[in-house]
Write a protein that holds these residues in place. Structure first.
Motif: not given
Length: 70
Positions: A1-9, A57-70
């Protein structure tokens, strides 16, 4: 399982996949917008989108979880 996280706001400009979609290394999951630039978020492993944690339309912060790839 891999987590894809935001690299920036950023704003989530476009979501290109849905939960259950099969993805391959290099595919684009979402396109973020920051300071008038479009930034693609790429998959680094083959798999299936198990969870999609953002919507257009979401505003995401650095480090927020975008998706989980299984």
């Amino acid at each position: 399982m891999a987590e894809v996280r935001a690299e920036m706001v950023a704003n989530v400009w476009k979501v290109l996949v849905s939960e259950g979609d099969t993805v391959s290394d290099g595919d684009t999951l979402v396109i973020l917008e920051s300071m008038k630039m479009e930034i693609p978020v790429l998959v680094e492993d083959d798999g299936v989108v198990a969870q999609l944690k953002v919507a257009e339309g979401d505003v995401i912060q650095e480090g927020d979880l975008i998706a989980v790839i299984d």
